[in-house]
Scaffold this motif. Structure first.
Motif, PDB file in Angstrom:
ATOM      1  N   LEU A   1       0.834  -1.197   0.000  1.00 41.66           N
ATOM      2  CA  LEU A   1       0.000   0.000   0.000  1.00 41.66           C
ATOM      3  C   LEU A   1       0.873   1.254   0.000  1.00 41.66           C
ATOM      4  N   SER A   2       1.851   1.291   0.884  1.00 42.18           N
ATOM      5  CA  SER A   2       2.716   2.464   1.007  1.00 42.18           C
ATOM      6  C   SER A   2       3.571   2.672  -0.246  1.00 42.18           C
ATOM      7  N   ALA A   3       4.152   1.601  -0.749  1.00 43.21           N
ATOM      8  CA  ALA A   3       5.016   1.709  -1.928  1.00 43.21           C
ATOM      9  C   ALA A   3       4.222   2.110  -3.165  1.00 43.21           C
ATOM     10  N   SER A   4       3.030   1.552  -3.322  1.00 47.28           N
ATOM     11  CA  SER A   4       2.230   1.888  -4.501  1.00 47.28           C
ATOM     12  C   SER A   4       1.748   3.334  -4.430  1.00 47.28           C
ATOM     13  N   ALA A   5       1.291   3.770  -3.265  1.00 48.72           N
ATOM     14  CA  ALA A   5       0.818   5.156  -3.123  1.00 48.72           C
ATOM     15  C   ALA A   5       1.967   6.148  -3.296  1.00 48.72           C
ATOM     16  N   THR A   6       3.095   5.881  -2.661  1.00 52.66           N
ATOM     17  CA  THR A   6       4.237   6.793  -2.736  1.00 52.66           C
ATOM     18  C   THR A   6       4.769   6.894  -4.158  1.00 52.66           C
ATOM     19  N   SER A   7       4.931   5.747  -4.824  1.00 49.02           N
ATOM     20  CA  SER A   7       5.468   5.764  -6.188  1.00 49.02           C
ATOM     21  C   SER A   7       4.520   6.480  -7.149  1.00 49.02           C
ATOM     22  N   LYS A   8       3.222   6.337  -6.936  1.00 46.58           N
ATOM     23  CA  LYS A   8       2.249   7.011  -7.792  1.00 46.58           C
ATOM     24  C   LYS A   8       2.295   8.521  -7.582  1.00 46.58           C
ATOM     25  N   VAL A   9       2.368   8.958  -6.331  1.00 46.87           N
ATOM     26  CA  VAL A   9       2.413  10.397  -6.033  1.00 46.87           C
ATOM     27  C   VAL A   9       3.675  11.014  -6.633  1.00 46.87           C
ATOM     28  N   VAL A  10       4.813  10.370  -6.447  1.00 44.45           N
ATOM     29  CA  VAL A  10       6.070  10.916  -6.973  1.00 44.45           C
ATOM     30  C   VAL A  10       6.051  10.932  -8.501  1.00 44.45           C
ATOM     31  N   ALA A  11       5.659   9.820  -9.123  1.00 46.86           N
ATOM     32  CA  ALA A  11       5.638   9.747 -10.587  1.00 46.86           C
ATOM     33  C   ALA A  11       4.662  10.761 -11.175  1.00 46.86           C
ATOM     34  N   SER A  12       3.504  10.888 -10.568  1.00 48.64           N
ATOM     35  CA  SER A  12       2.522  11.853 -11.070  1.00 48.64           C
ATOM     36  C   SER A  12       3.025  13.281 -10.923  1.00 48.64           C
ATOM     37  N   THR A  13       3.674  13.572  -9.822  1.00 49.43           N
ATOM     38  CA  THR A  13       4.201  14.921  -9.597  1.00 49.43           C
ATOM     39  C   THR A  13       5.289  15.252 -10.609  1.00 49.43           C
ATOM     40  N   VAL A  14       6.141  14.284 -10.895  1.00 50.82           N
ATOM     41  CA  VAL A  14       7.213  14.495 -11.881  1.00 50.82           C
ATOM     42  C   VAL A  14       6.628  14.675 -13.283  1.00 50.82           C
ATOM     43  N   ALA A  15       5.640  13.879 -13.629  1.00 55.30           N
ATOM     44  CA  ALA A  15       5.117  13.859 -14.992  1.00 55.30           C
ATOM     45  C   ALA A  15       3.944  14.813 -15.228  1.00 55.30           C
ATOM     46  N   TYR A  16       3.399  15.403 -14.180  1.00 57.46           N
ATOM     47  CA  TYR A  16       2.180  16.201 -14.338  1.00 57.46           C
ATOM     48  C   TYR A  16       2.314  17.392 -15.282  1.00 57.46           C
ATOM     49  N   PRO A  17       3.431  18.105 -15.293  1.00 60.20           N
ATOM     50  CA  PRO A  17       3.533  19.206 -16.261  1.00 60.20           C
ATOM     51  C   PRO A  17       3.290  18.748 -17.703  1.00 60.20           C
ATOM     52  N   HIS A  18       3.754  17.567 -18.041  1.00 59.43           N
ATOM     53  CA  HIS A  18       3.506  17.027 -19.380  1.00 59.43           C
ATOM     54  C   HIS A  18       2.017  16.798 -19.602  1.00 59.43           C
ATOM     55  N   GLU A  19       1.322  16.304 -18.574  1.00 63.46           N
ATOM     56  CA  GLU A  19      -0.118  16.066 -18.688  1.00 63.46           C
ATOM     57  C   GLU A  19      -0.874  17.372 -18.907  1.00 63.46           C
ATOM     58  N   VAL A  20      -0.469  18.413 -18.197  1.00 62.20           N
ATOM     59  CA  VAL A  20      -1.100  19.724 -18.360  1.00 62.20           C
ATOM     60  C   VAL A  20      -0.918  20.216 -19.797  1.00 62.20           C
ATOM     61  N   LEU A  21       0.300  20.125 -20.294  1.00 62.04           N
ATOM     62  CA  LEU A  21       0.573  20.578 -21.658  1.00 62.04           C
ATOM     63  C   LEU A  21      -0.186  19.747 -22.686  1.00 62.04           C
ATOM     64  N   ARG A  22      -0.201  18.442 -22.488  1.00 66.18           N
ATOM     65  CA  ARG A  22      -0.902  17.559 -23.417  1.00 66.18           C
ATOM     66  C   ARG A  22      -2.402  17.886 -23.441  1.00 66.18           C
ATOM     67  N   SER A  23      -2.978  18.107 -22.276  1.00 66.59           N
ATOM     68  CA  SER A  23      -4.410  18.444 -22.207  1.00 66.59           C
ATOM     69  C   SER A  23      -4.707  19.762 -22.901  1.00 66.59           C
ATOM     70  N   ARG A  24      -3.865  20.754 -22.670  1.00 68.74           N
ATOM     71  CA  ARG A  24      -4.072  22.055 -23.303  1.00 68.74           C
ATOM     72  C   ARG A  24      -3.947  21.963 -24.824  1.00 68.74           C
TER      73      ARG A  24
END
Length: 154
Positions: free
Chosen positions: A51-74
């Motif tokens: 639970l901890s590893a999956s939640a932590t890895s998802k939060v970190v990966a999403s935070t790192v990759a989120y700017p790309h998601e914002v740009l892609r959506s726009r």
């Protein structure tokens, strides 16, 4: 119209940047799971570690990759609704869009919507990774039983 061979690869670099999420999440998950479940003596899965590893890895990966998601959506909104505006075509669209986000909101603009996204995706990844680990453990223990494993052996 015909755009030639270049049209086949149009947008490929932006898609490749999207792989950063996977490149961060899965190795981090495996590393954290191994580190946090080392104390388990029976070799089984440690639910808290998963639970901890999956939640932590998802939060970190999403935070790192989120700017790309914002740009892609726009960029998708601009493609689907040209009246939404567009950036200068003198440079690649993703670069122009990043400049526009920076001008409009600075760093915060690249993370707009991150919290709702995490509230939606983190529980999902916890269930997915937890289910995967349970299924893997069940299969491993089943195949360790000679009566079950025999038909699968060459």
């Amino acid at each position: 119209g015909e755009e030639g061979v270049g049209a086949v690869y149009k947008g490929l670099s932006a898609s490749m940047v999207g792989l950063v999420h996977v490149a961060v999440q899965f190795p981090m998950y495996e590393g954290l799971k191994a580190r946090w479940s080392e104390t388990r003596e029976d070799g089984g899965i440690d639910a808290v570690a998963v639970l901890s590893a999956s939640a932590t890895s998802k939060v970190v990966a999403s935070t790192v990759a989120y700017p790309h998601e914002v740009l892609r959506s726009r960029l998708q909104v601009q493609r689907d609704c040209p009246s939404a505006g567009g950036s200068s075509r003198t440079r690649p669209a993703i670069v122009a869009e990043a400049a526009a986000v920076w001008r409009e909101a600075g760093v915060a603009g690249f993370y707009r919507g991150l919290v709702p996204n995490l509230l939606r995706t983190v529980p999902s990844v916890v269930v997915t990774f937890g289910s995967y680990e349970l299924a893997k453990e069940a299969l491993s223990s089943s195949l360790a039983d000679p009566a079950i494993a025999e038909p699968f052996e060459g």
